[in-house]
Design an enzyme around this catalytic site. Structure first.
Site, PDB file in Angstrom:
ATOM      1  N   ASP A   1      10.365 -18.959   3.052  1.00 54.88           N
ATOM      2  CA  ASP A   1       9.220 -18.935   3.355  1.00 54.88           C
ATOM      3  C   ASP A   1       8.677 -17.724   3.920  1.00 54.88           C
ATOM      4  OD1 ASP A   1      10.316 -18.865   5.783  1.00 54.88           O
ATOM      5  OD2 ASP A   1       9.486 -21.129   6.377  1.00 54.88           O
TER       6      ASP A   1
ATOM      7  N   ASP B   1       5.774 -14.438   6.637  1.00 57.58           N
ATOM      8  CA  ASP B   1       5.827 -15.651   7.671  1.00 57.58           C
ATOM      9  C   ASP B   1       6.064 -15.078   9.159  1.00 57.58           C
ATOM     10  OD1 ASP B   1       5.433 -17.991   9.206  1.00 57.58           O
ATOM     11  OD2 ASP B   1       7.094 -19.059   8.069  1.00 57.58           O
TER      12      ASP B   1
ATOM     13  N   ASP C   1      11.966 -16.593  13.221  1.00 67.67           N
ATOM     14  CA  ASP C   1      11.789 -17.993  13.615  1.00 67.67           C
ATOM     15  C   ASP C   1      13.065 -18.861  13.693  1.00 67.67           C
ATOM     16  OD1 ASP C   1       9.341 -17.551  13.089  1.00 67.67           O
ATOM     17  OD2 ASP C   1       8.912 -19.007  11.371  1.00 67.67           O
TER      18      ASP C   1
ATOM     19  N   ARG D   1       2.468 -15.001  19.377  1.00 69.46           N
ATOM     20  CA  ARG D   1       3.994 -15.470  19.193  1.00 69.46           C
ATOM     21  C   ARG D   1       4.841 -14.541  19.653  1.00 69.46           C
ATOM     22  NH1 ARG D   1       3.731 -19.024  13.590  1.00 69.46           N
ATOM     23  NH2 ARG D   1       1.924 -20.327  14.224  1.00 69.46           N
TER      24      ARG D   1
END
Length: 392
Positions: free
Chosen positions: A194, A218, A222, A270
């Site tokens: 992704d 993205d 993550d 984030r």
């Protein structure tokens, strides 16, 4: 006794005190922060933070690369990567056969079932054709070369004991799946990626240190689906919207550390964003975020300690609380600030109470220095220029 030796003794003493405390009350939590006298002693260690002070400043680093494996801190402490294996040298930039990579490529080394310490023969720009599956017990060590990874990122899926060090990653895009080598056996079907620069799923004991990351479709890093016990340290994050997303989909207890990083040059949000879980955010440098710096949902614990928050002229609030229950329940989420420095009107709105830490949480805490020390502690964030025969 030398200054450096004294610093090691001080850090060991602080860590020992931490380990001996079974839980912390609100008052006890302050004990992970050094006193004024301890702070003066820490400052005499020079420019190095506790991680860099473990290995930098030594001219023989190239002959003793694996000394790095003893330097992880935070919740990745004890991660040794490929220390117990052979040195594997990447000699080819090619990634033209993801199902059956040739020996000498990064993909071949990363997929092996045995521990390996992976280094690079020269400067390289490696255009990964598909995401790179990294097997257990690996160190990817870019010191001594300028190593850039583009197009596809690293996949750390259901493996443990990984060190990623001194790597540049940028311009990571979505890639299709297919048959991809991920272990010694035949290639296996993998779904498309992704667009994460580094994706962690079900991984543990992961240490990402001194990397420079920017411009992915993205996330830059993550971590999801039961990932835990990882540290992101000494990294430089630039030119990106969604940086660090640490999401647990139940309350299994993700434990993560974000330490000594620099976030600057058009970063939005984030840094990290946490769902459930527990994060220590310690001695990082945040400069001019867009939406927010620290965020989360579903009741995570965020301990912000000794960070520098320099707000933009537009956005002042450091934290962002999200999710369906954010308005009604977020007042009880334990988001706390200690010894942070707020510049240009930056505001941290705390919530909850000082948490009582479990023994496991205690053991992963890094002693924080005051926020005023952050510019020094993060002065070498990102990839280092390391030449054999000279200190990094």
């Amino acid at each position: 006794m030398g200054i450096k030796h004294c610093c090691y003794i001080l850090y060991f003493t602080l860590a020992l005190v931490t380990l001996l405390q079974p839980v912390r009350s609100a008052e006890d939590l302050q004990q992970i922060l050094p006193s004024a006298n301890e702070t003066r002693s820490l400052t005499t260690c020079g420019t190095y933070n506790i991680i860099d002070g473990c290995w930098r400043g030594k001219a023989d680093w190239a002959e003793n690369r694996k000394a790095l494996a003893d330097c992880a801190q935070g919740f990745a402490k004890g991660t040794i990567g490929g220390k117990d294996g052979d040195i594997y040298t990447v000699t080819s930039e090619l990634d033209d056969d993801v199902a059956n990579p040739k020996e000498g490529t990064l993909r071949f080394g990363a997929a092996q079932n045995r521990p390996l310490w992976i280094i690079f023969a020269r400067d390289m720009v490696i255009r990964l054709d598909r995401e790179l599956a990294i097997n257990n017990d690996k160190t990817i060590d870019g010191r001594g070369a300028k190593v850039e990874i583009i197009n596809a990122g690293f996949a750390i899926y259901n493996v443990k004991n990984i060190i990623i060090h001194n790597i540049i990653m940028h311009d990571i895009v979505v890639n299709p799946g297919g048959l991809i080598k991920s272990h010694d056996g035949p290639p296996v079907p993998r779904k498309g990626s992704d667009g994460d620069a580094i994706g962690i799923s079900g991984g543990s004991q992961i240490w990402i240190d001194h990397c420079s990351l920017s411009k992915a479709v993205d996330g830059l890093i993550d971590a999801k689906h039961g990932s835990t016990h990882f540290t992101v340290s000494n990294c430089l994050f630039t030119q990106h919207q969604y940086l660090l997303l640490f999401w647990d989909f139940d309350e299994r207890g993700m434990l993560c550390t974000v330490a000594f990083n620099k976030f600057t040059d058009n970063v939005d949000q984030r840094m990290p964003n946490l769902r459930h879980g527990f994060v220590q955010v310690v001695n990082n440098n945040y400069e001019r975020w867009g939406s927010y710096a620290l965020g989360g949902s579903a009741g995570p614990t965020i301990l912000s300690q000794g960070n520098r928050f320099l707000a933009s002229d537009i956005k002042k609030e450091v934290v962002g609380r999200y999710g369906e229950s954010a308005m009604s329940e977020s007042i009880n989420w334990n988001w706390r600030s200690y010894m942070d420095v707020f510049e240009n009107g930056a505001i941290f709105v705390p919530s909850g109470v000082d948490p009582v830490l479990t023994p496991e949480q205690n053991a992963g805490m890094i002693p924080a220095e005051p926020g005023e020390a952050v510019l020094r502690l993060t002065s070498s964030a990102g990839v280092l220029s390391c030449q054999p025969g000279a200190p990094c």
